[in-house]
Design a protein around this motif. Structure first.
Motif, PDB file in Angstrom:
ATOM      1  N   ILE A 297       2.622 -25.726 -14.391  1.00 42.11           N
ATOM      2  CA  ILE A 297       1.164 -25.745 -14.497  1.00 42.11           C
ATOM      3  C   ILE A 297       0.644 -27.179 -14.474  1.00 42.11           C
ATOM      4  CG2 ILE A 297      -0.770 -25.239 -16.048  1.00 42.11           C
ATOM      5  CD1 ILE A 297       0.793 -22.703 -16.896  1.00 42.11           C
ATOM      6  N   ILE A 298       1.314 -28.068 -15.202  1.00 41.07           N
ATOM      7  CA  ILE A 298       0.916 -29.480 -15.190  1.00 41.07           C
ATOM      8  C   ILE A 298       1.053 -30.065 -13.781  1.00 41.07           C
ATOM      9  CG2 ILE A 298       1.563 -31.787 -16.013  1.00 41.07           C
ATOM     10  CD1 ILE A 298       2.240 -30.467 -18.715  1.00 41.07           C
ATOM     11  N   GLY A 299       2.116 -29.718 -13.077  1.00 41.96           N
ATOM     12  CA  GLY A 299       2.313 -30.197 -11.702  1.00 41.96           C
ATOM     13  C   GLY A 299       1.229 -29.708 -10.760  1.00 41.96           C
ATOM     14  N   ILE A 300       0.813 -28.467 -10.912  1.00 39.31           N
ATOM     15  CA  ILE A 300      -0.245 -27.921 -10.059  1.00 39.31           C
ATOM     16  C   ILE A 300      -1.557 -28.655 -10.315  1.00 39.31           C
ATOM     17  CG2 ILE A 300      -1.675 -25.872  -9.658  1.00 39.31           C
ATOM     18  CD1 ILE A 300       0.903 -24.209 -10.103  1.00 39.31           C
ATOM     19  N   PHE A 301      -1.910 -28.864 -11.588  1.00 41.47           N
ATOM     20  CA  PHE A 301      -3.138 -29.613 -11.908  1.00 41.47           C
ATOM     21  C   PHE A 301      -3.082 -31.040 -11.368  1.00 41.47           C
ATOM     22  CE2 PHE A 301      -4.040 -26.690 -15.683  1.00 41.47           C
ATOM     23  CZ  PHE A 301      -5.026 -26.007 -15.000  1.00 41.47           C
ATOM     24  N   ALA A 302      -1.931 -31.684 -11.475  1.00 40.72           N
ATOM     25  CA  ALA A 302      -1.800 -33.052 -10.967  1.00 40.72           C
ATOM     26  C   ALA A 302      -1.972 -33.086  -9.453  1.00 40.72           C
ATOM     27  CB  ALA A 302      -0.450 -33.628 -11.360  1.00 40.72           C
TER      28      ALA A 302
ATOM     29  N   ILE B 297       9.174 -23.929 -21.150  1.00 40.44           N
ATOM     30  CA  ILE B 297       8.987 -25.340 -20.798  1.00 40.44           C
ATOM     31  C   ILE B 297       8.779 -25.504 -19.301  1.00 40.44           C
ATOM     32  CG2 ILE B 297      10.129 -27.604 -20.752  1.00 40.44           C
ATOM     33  CD1 ILE B 297      11.398 -26.859 -23.435  1.00 40.44           C
ATOM     34  N   LEU B 298       9.536 -24.782 -18.487  1.00 37.26           N
ATOM     35  CA  LEU B 298       9.389 -24.877 -17.029  1.00 37.26           C
ATOM     36  C   LEU B 298       8.036 -24.364 -16.560  1.00 37.26           C
ATOM     37  CD1 LEU B 298      12.962 -23.864 -15.817  1.00 37.26           C
ATOM     38  CD2 LEU B 298      11.906 -26.130 -15.800  1.00 37.26           C
ATOM     39  N   VAL B 299       7.518 -23.303 -17.192  1.00 38.51           N
ATOM     40  CA  VAL B 299       6.206 -22.775 -16.827  1.00 38.51           C
ATOM     41  C   VAL B 299       5.121 -23.818 -17.134  1.00 38.51           C
ATOM     42  CG1 VAL B 299       4.462 -21.042 -17.433  1.00 38.51           C
ATOM     43  CG2 VAL B 299       6.819 -20.347 -17.015  1.00 38.51           C
TER      44      VAL B 299
ATOM     45  N   GLN C  33      15.416 -18.547 -34.796  1.00 42.52           N
ATOM     46  CA  GLN C  33      15.448 -19.812 -34.060  1.00 42.52           C
ATOM     47  C   GLN C  33      14.031 -20.309 -33.831  1.00 42.52           C
ATOM     48  OE1 GLN C  33      17.677 -19.249 -30.509  1.00 42.52           O
ATOM     49  NE2 GLN C  33      19.632 -19.093 -31.569  1.00 42.52           N
ATOM     50  N   GLN C  34      13.894 -21.618 -33.927  1.00 39.54           N
ATOM     51  CA  GLN C  34      12.593 -22.218 -33.697  1.00 39.54           C
ATOM     52  C   GLN C  34      12.656 -23.049 -32.422  1.00 39.54           C
ATOM     53  OE1 GLN C  34      11.682 -24.478 -37.148  1.00 39.54           O
ATOM     54  NE2 GLN C  34      11.152 -22.693 -38.369  1.00 39.54           N
ATOM     55  N   GLY C  35      11.494 -23.236 -31.776  1.00 37.63           N
ATOM     56  CA  GLY C  35      11.426 -24.048 -30.565  1.00 37.63           C
ATOM     57  C   GLY C  35      11.016 -23.217 -29.373  1.00 37.63           C
ATOM     58  N   PHE C  36      11.078 -23.846 -28.211  1.00 34.85           N
ATOM     59  CA  PHE C  36      10.662 -23.201 -26.972  1.00 34.85           C
ATOM     60  C   PHE C  36      11.883 -22.896 -26.122  1.00 34.85           C
ATOM     61  CE2 PHE C  36       7.134 -26.056 -28.135  1.00 34.85           C
ATOM     62  CZ  PHE C  36       6.136 -25.117 -28.284  1.00 34.85           C
ATOM     63  N   THR C  37      11.772 -21.867 -25.338  1.00 26.20           N
ATOM     64  CA  THR C  37      12.852 -21.552 -24.412  1.00 26.20           C
ATOM     65  C   THR C  37      12.703 -22.409 -23.164  1.00 26.20           C
ATOM     66  OG1 THR C  37      11.624 -19.819 -23.275  1.00 26.20           O
ATOM     67  CG2 THR C  37      12.892 -19.162 -25.237  1.00 26.20           C
ATOM     68  N   LEU C  38      13.749 -22.462 -22.406  1.00 29.67           N
ATOM     69  CA  LEU C  38      13.747 -23.244 -21.178  1.00 29.67           C
ATOM     70  C   LEU C  38      12.702 -22.720 -20.199  1.00 29.67           C
ATOM     71  CD1 LEU C  38      15.006 -25.480 -19.493  1.00 29.67           C
ATOM     72  CD2 LEU C  38      16.710 -23.850 -18.716  1.00 29.67           C
ATOM     73  N   ILE C  39      12.539 -21.429 -20.128  1.00 33.30           N
ATOM     74  CA  ILE C  39      11.569 -20.837 -19.202  1.00 33.30           C
ATOM     75  C   ILE C  39      10.143 -21.221 -19.608  1.00 33.30           C
ATOM     76  CG2 ILE C  39      10.585 -18.644 -18.411  1.00 33.30           C
ATOM     77  CD1 ILE C  39      13.395 -17.544 -18.359  1.00 33.30           C
TER      78      ILE C  39
END
Length: 143
Positions: free
Chosen positions: A19-24, A13-15, A5-11
């Motif tokens: 991180i983006i939310g903390i920087f913002a 993406i949430l991590v 399988q290719q792609g990212f897991t839900l976990i």
């Protein structure tokens, strides 16, 4: 044969989103302060431009002009005609060499002579800009 399988897991993406939310959250207050500082600088430049405009109107039309600084506004008038108005986010601090400092300055024809030197101080936090108007010809400088 195994299917990979290719792609990212839900976990994952949430991590990344956390991180983006903390920087913002860390950067938002400094960006708001920077925006207010830019607005303060723009107001000082608009006030300087309005005063230069008043001097130019006196010289062009050979009539007196009045600059009125009242609260959050600065008005340039020639007679009863309003030529320009600038609104400020926060009222600037007005200082004159003479006391008390009038809120109305008359530029006299033909050269826009000014009887009183004055300064307008725009500030936000530790940053400040000062509009200085000096001399009988109303020389304008931003410091």
């Amino acid at each position: 044969m195994k299917v990979r399988q290719q792609g990212f897991t839900l976990i994952e993406i949430l991590v990344v989103l956390a991180i983006i939310g903390i920087f913002a959250a860390i950067m938002a207050p400094s960006l708001m302060g920077y925006q207010r500082s830019l607005q303060m600088q723009q107001e000082a430049q608009e006030a300087a431009g309005s005063f230069r405009y008043a001097v130019a109107q006196v010289r062009r039309h050979n009539t007196n002009a009045t600059v009125i600084i009242s609260g959050n506004t600065m008005q340039v008038k020639r007679g009863a005609v309003l030529l320009r108005q600038v609104a400020f986010m926060k009222p600037p601090v007005l200082k004159c060499q003479t006391s008390p400092c009038p809120a109305q300055f008359t530029l006299n024809a033909p050269f826009g002579r000014l009887s009183n030197d004055f300064s307008l101080k725009f500030s936000h936090g530790s940053r400040e800009r000062t509009l200085m108007v000096r001399g009988p010809l109303g020389m304008v400088s931003l410091e």
